[in-house]
Motif scaffolding. Structure first.
Motif, PDB file in Angstrom:
ATOM      1  N   CYS A 178     -17.633  48.787 -35.957  1.00  0.00           N
ATOM      2  CA  CYS A 178     -19.227  48.531 -36.697  1.00  0.00           C
ATOM      3  C   CYS A 178     -20.130  49.046 -36.075  1.00  0.00           C
ATOM      4  N   GLY A 179     -19.974  50.492 -35.791  1.00  0.00           N
ATOM      5  CA  GLY A 179     -21.230  51.204 -35.245  1.00  0.00           C
ATOM      6  C   GLY A 179     -21.378  50.904 -33.955  1.00  0.00           C
ATOM      7  N   VAL A 180     -20.599  50.187 -33.154  1.00  0.00           N
ATOM      8  CA  VAL A 180     -20.988  49.793 -31.668  1.00  0.00           C
ATOM      9  C   VAL A 180     -19.873  50.565 -30.798  1.00  0.00           C
TER      10      VAL A 180
END
Length: 126
Positions: A17-19
């Motif tokens: 999730c973009g992390v």
């Protein structure tokens, strides 16, 4: 130690999730062999299967090539690699004590020897 080889390999980053949650540095050891020099998952995402999935991704990415990895003699780490198909290759006695000016601690254990494991990469997923 990482500064000695970071420019010689490919650094992969796993994100959810973009992390960014994990990194893995792989170097060419020979035309038939690659070496995982470092792999790490951020503490808040450890023991959730991300390291295992990252290893499977590396296996697929380097399909058909032999993969070697050196690690400290920590039971949980060795168990992870064994469960992913790695087998014992050899050890370098006193690697951590000879190459670092301070103790290297993992899972509460001071590391001494470097243990090498190996596996042949493939395109399967356990």
């Amino acid at each position: 130690m990482v500064c000695r080889y970071i420019d010689d390999g490919k650094l992969y980053v796993a994100s959810v999730c973009g992390v960014d949650i994990a990194v893995c540095l792989v170097t060419d050891h020979s035309p038939e062999t690659v070496e995982i020099k470092d792999i790490a998952v951020i503490p808040s995402r450890q023991r959730m299967g991300y390291g295992r999935e990252f290893l499977y991704w590396i296996h697929h990415r380097y399909g058909g090539r032999k993969i070697i990895v050196g690690t400290g003699e920590v039971p949980s780490t060795l168990d992870l690699y064994r469960s992913c198909g790695y087998t014992y290759s050899h050890r370098i006695p006193n690697f951590f004590t000879d190459n670092y000016d301070h103790p290297i601690i993992e899972d509460g254990m001071a590391l001494k020897d470097m243990v090498y494991l190996t596996r042949t990469a493939d395109h399967s997923h356990k």
